[in-house]
Design a protein around this motif. Structure first.
Motif, PDB file in Angstrom:
ATOM      1  N   HIS A 171       0.289   0.822  -4.278  1.00 27.99           N
ATOM      2  CA  HIS A 171      -1.144   0.984  -4.528  1.00 27.99           C
ATOM      3  C   HIS A 171      -1.560   2.343  -3.994  1.00 27.99           C
ATOM      4  O   HIS A 171      -1.442   2.602  -2.808  1.00 27.99           O
ATOM      5  CB  HIS A 171      -1.949  -0.105  -3.798  1.00 27.99           C
ATOM      6  CG  HIS A 171      -2.021  -1.379  -4.564  1.00 27.99           C
ATOM      7  ND1 HIS A 171      -1.406  -2.530  -4.162  1.00 27.99           N
ATOM      8  CD2 HIS A 171      -2.631  -1.672  -5.733  1.00 27.99           C
ATOM      9  CE1 HIS A 171      -1.643  -3.491  -5.052  1.00 27.99           C
ATOM     10  NE2 HIS A 171      -2.372  -2.994  -6.005  1.00 27.99           N
ATOM     11  N   GLU A 197       0.867  -1.181   0.000  1.00 28.99           N
ATOM     12  CA  GLU A 197       0.000   0.000   0.000  1.00 28.99           C
ATOM     13  C   GLU A 197       0.900   1.226   0.000  1.00 28.99           C
ATOM     14  O   GLU A 197       1.953   1.234   0.624  1.00 28.99           O
ATOM     15  CB  GLU A 197      -0.838   0.053   1.288  1.00 28.99           C
ATOM     16  CG  GLU A 197      -1.863  -1.040   1.431  1.00 28.99           C
ATOM     17  CD  GLU A 197      -3.055  -0.855   0.507  1.00 28.99           C
ATOM     18  OE1 GLU A 197      -3.445   0.296   0.290  1.00 28.99           O
ATOM     19  OE2 GLU A 197      -3.564  -1.868   0.015  1.00 28.99           O
ATOM     20  N   LYS A 222      -8.181   1.779  -4.674  1.00 30.78           N
ATOM     21  CA  LYS A 222      -6.729   1.918  -4.814  1.00 30.78           C
ATOM     22  C   LYS A 222      -6.303   1.316  -6.139  1.00 30.78           C
ATOM     23  O   LYS A 222      -6.850   0.305  -6.579  1.00 30.78           O
ATOM     24  CB  LYS A 222      -6.052   1.173  -3.669  1.00 30.78           C
ATOM     25  CG  LYS A 222      -6.316   1.820  -2.325  1.00 30.78           C
ATOM     26  CD  LYS A 222      -5.025   2.169  -1.653  1.00 30.78           C
ATOM     27  CE  LYS A 222      -5.264   3.174  -0.550  1.00 30.78           C
ATOM     28  NZ  LYS A 222      -4.910   2.769   0.734  1.00 30.78           N
TER      29      LYS A 222
END
Ligand code: HEM
Ligand code: FES
Length: 442
Positions: free
Chosen positions: A235, A116, A242
């Protein structure tokens, strides 16, 4: 125990219910023994994650997650309903869904390993493919089924990326971008995979032009650029939406390399960093160009990529899949006919439905072709297959019979598409596959 007392596994996707009739078997083994296609690239070793299922009902009736599953779920951020079928045993009725259907989907799984946020720099090969004017041509042509042809077209250009361990980063208009090495891999492998994907795309597009677009007077032309370098990958976006994002100079350069094809009339150009990633003499190269891209102070050398110097088994096999398995049932029928003519006693080893068996065989062959680009999984997958064949009563003597029957069926099915190179590639691959399986036969 009578059949009624066995726990029932309900495969919701195909709405089929089967008894879990062996308490020592995993859910994956139960699928196999009931002839339900279930991908298992690493052969039940808890490594590839292709056997993943979603538990729809009865999660309490499944054994608790093993260490391998816990680790996999943590890295890939799975919720608790996703399990590895090769690690799970069953105590009562359950309803499940297999989550990975095709070999092409396997690569989408790589994206789960991308963190992420814009967290990591990774060394990747980047492929830009531009399709000259295709969508414009297609929209101008009102005589054919646009939706169908566009879908065929996106599959044709996307599959070679997925089949070579790449992920599709984006489709933008007439352009598709593939990334190789998102989840790791050596520099050499990632560049080879990207080069193979580029050659496979050209091959697939030629095939599309000749077979499907000729009646519409359409002829697609492509330009492909490949670069290798470090890019930031992550992401990004709204918490509910996302998206994979890749940023860095190597990406922009790959795009410019792709455009340069137009200036010099080539189809595939690679950068020096790609060429340096593979041993000398790997690629068959054409012309060489020197140019300075906007924003760069240095001159870049680009090379026209024409092919691999030595036979590339994967490229050959991948390009034959379309016409080899157009009719899977016919392929399997002809194959087994040959096996039983050569070795009539083998017939008795087959206890279950032969039509379903044929489908499992062609499904497995397809999955083997595409897992050649993940050799570490393929080896353990073949060990698993070899061990189960030993339990089916298959002894070493049968393997040459199966090998020759398969080669003859392949040659017959390829028909006019057959070439000595293609047959050599199949023979090499199948010799490896049967050789690995045979190691575990009794
Ligand atoms: C290229 C090599 C081979 C491949 C890819 C292959 C593939 C498969 C697959 C996918 C299955 C379904 C069950 C499972 O996944 O375990 C299967 C079952 C089976 N295969 Fe093979 N196989 C190969 C070689 C052979 C050979 C050499 C024999 C010998 C005659 C053989 C005989 C059988 C038998 C008896 C079964 C079980 C069928 C039943 O229970 O009715 N296979 N094979
Ligand atoms: S993780 Fe289950 S088969 Fe590979």
């Amino acid at each position: 125990m009578s059949e009624e007392n066995y726990p029932i596994i309900h495969y919701t996707g195909i709405n089929q219910k089967v008894p879990y009739d062996d308490p020592d078997s995993t859910i994956l083994e139960c699928s196999i023994s009931h002839q339900i296609p279930h991908l298992h690239e690493c052969g039940g070793n808890g490594r590839c994650s292709t056997c993943r299922i979603r538990v729809i009902q009865g999660s309490k009736n499944i054994s608790p997650p093993t260490m391998k599953e816990q680790e996999m779920a943590r890295i890939r951020r799975w919720d608790q309903s996703v399990r590895l079928a090769c690690q799970c045993y069953v105590k009562g009725d359950i309803a499940i869904q297999r989550l990975v259907w095709t070999s092409a989907e396997i690569n989408i799984l790589q994206l789960e390993t991308v963190p992420e946020g814009m967290a990591e720099e990774r060394a990747i090969a980047i492929l830009f493919c531009d399709i000259r004017n295709f969508t414009k041509m297609a929209f101008e042509n009102s005589t054919f089924d646009m939706a169908h042809i566009l879908n065929r077209f996106y599959t044709t250009i996307g599959d070679p990326i997925l089949f070579n361990n790449g992920v599709i980063y984006q489709y933008i208009g007439d352009e598709i971008i593939g990334l190789f090495g998102v989840a790791g891999g050596t520099r050499e492998k990632n560049c080879r995979d990207a080069a193979r994907a580029a050659l496979g795309m050209n091959y697939a597009i030629e095939h599309l032009n000749q077979m499907e677009l000729v009646d519409f007077d359409l002829n697609i032309k492509t330009g492909i650029g490949i670069n290798f370098g470090k890019a930031f990958i992550g992401h990004l976006g709204h918490p509910k939406h996302k998206q994979l994002a890749v940023v860095g100079d190597p990406i922009n350069t790959a795009s410019r390399i792709q455009s340069y094809n137009k200036d010099v009339g080539t189809r595939i150009l690679i950068s020096q960093s790609v060429l340096r990633s593979v041993p000398e003499g790997t690629f068959e190269l054409g012309k060489e160009f020197a140019t300075t891209f906007a924003g760069h102070e240095h001159e870049s050398t680009l090379y026209e990529l024409k092919g691999f110097k030595e036979l590339d088994v994967q490229l050959e096999l991948q390009s034959s899949m379309d016409f080899l398995f157009t009719n899977k049932d016919e392929f399997a029928e002809k194959f087994y006919e040959r096996v039983f003519t050569k070795a009539p006693e083998a017939r008795e080893l087959f206890k279950k439905n032969m039509r379903d068996q044929g489908r499992l065989l062609t499904h497995m062959l397809g999955s083997i072709v595409y897992s050649l680009s993940r050799p570490e999984n393929l080896k353990s997958g073949l060990e698993f297959l070899g061990r189960s064949h030993s339990r089916y009563g298959v002894t070493k003597e049968y393997y040459p019979v199966v090998l020759s029957s398969m080669m003859e069926t392949i040659e017959e099915q390829l028909g006019e598409n057959s070439t000595p190179q293609l047959l050599m590639a199949w023979e090499k691959a199948l010799t490896y596959v049967t050789g690995e399986m045979m190691k575990y036969s009794g």
